[in-house]
Motif scaffolding. Sequence first.
Motif, PDB file in Angstrom:
ATOM      1  N   LYS A  95       0.835  -1.189   0.000  1.00  0.00           N
ATOM      2  CA  LYS A  95       0.000   0.000   0.000  1.00  0.00           C
ATOM      3  C   LYS A  95       0.876   1.247   0.000  1.00  0.00           C
ATOM      4  O   LYS A  95       2.059   1.195   0.367  1.00  0.00           O
ATOM      5  N   TYR A  96       0.284   2.329  -0.428  1.00  0.00           N
ATOM      6  CA  TYR A  96       0.962   3.627  -0.414  1.00  0.00           C
ATOM      7  C   TYR A  96       0.157   4.573   0.468  1.00  0.00           C
ATOM      8  O   TYR A  96      -1.076   4.494   0.510  1.00  0.00           O
ATOM      9  N   TYR A  97       0.853   5.440   1.163  1.00  0.00           N
ATOM     10  CA  TYR A  97       0.212   6.281   2.169  1.00  0.00           C
ATOM     11  C   TYR A  97       0.415   7.765   1.848  1.00  0.00           C
ATOM     12  O   TYR A  97       1.534   8.207   1.606  1.00  0.00           O
ATOM     13  N   VAL A  98      -0.706   8.478   1.857  1.00  0.00           N
ATOM     14  CA  VAL A  98      -0.661   9.920   1.653  1.00  0.00           C
ATOM     15  C   VAL A  98      -0.785  10.599   3.008  1.00  0.00           C
ATOM     16  O   VAL A  98      -1.675  10.277   3.803  1.00  0.00           O
ATOM     17  N   VAL A  99       0.109  11.530   3.270  1.00  0.00           N
ATOM     18  CA  VAL A  99       0.013  12.362   4.468  1.00  0.00           C
ATOM     19  C   VAL A  99      -0.184  13.801   4.010  1.00  0.00           C
ATOM     20  O   VAL A  99       0.708  14.384   3.395  1.00  0.00           O
TER      21      VAL A  99
ATOM     22  N   ALA B 209      -3.393  15.040  12.516  1.00  0.00           N
ATOM     23  CA  ALA B 209      -2.765  14.505  11.303  1.00  0.00           C
ATOM     24  C   ALA B 209      -3.833  14.014  10.326  1.00  0.00           C
ATOM     25  O   ALA B 209      -4.882  13.513  10.724  1.00  0.00           O
ATOM     26  N   ARG B 210      -3.568  14.174   9.034  1.00  0.00           N
ATOM     27  CA  ARG B 210      -4.498  13.751   7.986  1.00  0.00           C
ATOM     28  C   ARG B 210      -3.753  12.792   7.061  1.00  0.00           C
ATOM     29  O   ARG B 210      -2.767  13.166   6.431  1.00  0.00           O
TER      30      ARG B 210
ATOM     31  N   GLU C 147     -12.005  15.012  -0.813  1.00  0.00           N
ATOM     32  CA  GLU C 147     -12.475  13.976  -1.717  1.00  0.00           C
ATOM     33  C   GLU C 147     -12.145  12.587  -1.168  1.00  0.00           C
ATOM     34  O   GLU C 147     -12.693  11.586  -1.637  1.00  0.00           O
ATOM     35  N   TYR C 148     -11.254  12.516  -0.190  1.00  0.00           N
ATOM     36  CA  TYR C 148     -10.766  11.222   0.281  1.00  0.00           C
ATOM     37  C   TYR C 148     -11.069  10.953   1.751  1.00  0.00           C
ATOM     38  O   TYR C 148     -11.224   9.805   2.149  1.00  0.00           O
TER      39      TYR C 148
ATOM     40  N   GLY D  90     -11.516  15.040   9.113  1.00  0.00           N
ATOM     41  CA  GLY D  90     -10.275  14.291   9.045  1.00  0.00           C
ATOM     42  C   GLY D  90     -10.409  12.869   9.529  1.00  0.00           C
ATOM     43  O   GLY D  90      -9.433  12.146   9.639  1.00  0.00           O
ATOM     44  N   LYS D  91     -11.642  12.419   9.783  1.00  0.00           N
ATOM     45  CA  LYS D  91     -11.863  11.076  10.295  1.00  0.00           C
ATOM     46  C   LYS D  91     -12.575  10.230   9.249  1.00  0.00           C
ATOM     47  O   LYS D  91     -13.305  10.740   8.407  1.00  0.00           O
ATOM     48  N   SER D  92     -12.385   8.925   9.319  1.00  0.00           N
ATOM     49  CA  SER D  92     -13.138   8.023   8.473  1.00  0.00           C
ATOM     50  C   SER D  92     -14.479   7.801   9.151  1.00  0.00           C
ATOM     51  O   SER D  92     -14.588   7.041  10.111  1.00  0.00           O
ATOM     52  N   SER D  93     -15.474   8.479   8.664  1.00  0.00           N
ATOM     53  CA  SER D  93     -16.760   8.463   9.337  1.00  0.00           C
ATOM     54  C   SER D  93     -17.895   8.524   8.344  1.00  0.00           C
ATOM     55  O   SER D  93     -17.771   9.098   7.262  1.00  0.00           O
TER      56      SER D  93
END
Length: 216
Positions: free
Chosen positions: A6-10, A35-36, A56-57, A62-65
């Motif tokens: 996997k690749y991670y975007v910060v 942090a995002r 968009e992501y 900033g949370k997965s909700s």
Amino acid sequence: MAKKKKYYVVWKGNDTGVFDSWTECQLQIKGYPGARYKSFKTKEEAEAAYHGEITEYIDYTGKSSDKAKPSIATMSEEIRAQINWESISVDAACSGNPGVMEYRGVHTSDASEIFRLGPFQHGTNNLGEFLALVHGLALLKKQKSDLPIYSDSRTAMSWVRNKKVKTTIKRTPMNKKMFDLVDRAEIWLHNNTYTTEIIKWDTPNWGEIPADFGRK
């Protein structure tokens, strides 16, 4: 079976960018308030996300909700007064990133459709948002209209200001039709002036833009 890479975007962290391991990602987010970050299956997707619009992501907190965002239907009179309803709104939708993309423009007041183009293969939301904005600008200039345009994409707005698209998506026979439009849009921006005001739609406080395709 080997674990898929996997690749991670910060977007917000001690350092920002695209990282190719969770260990590297952790170094950037550890101890950083608010942090995002998000993981992606391919480097191409991660690069596009990093240079794209964070909302968009991940949601605007900033949370997965799955928490519902505000909607126009429940908007207070105080909020409604902040919006210029005599305007047009533009948006794009993309199934995948890259994926099948289309874009449209509507009357902000009642969401009645003014134009819609697509679907285009191997596109992105940002490219669609850019094309929608330029389409709206050209249409309003042709009609000699002074209506403003709402967009919820800072990336697309910056591309329009700079008269240049910056995307990691590669040109292929599959997306030639879309990139032909991108080329025409850039040429139009270089050869035309306009007085149309482009306004950022405040999604966190106003809900989805009226041109939204409702596919989230």
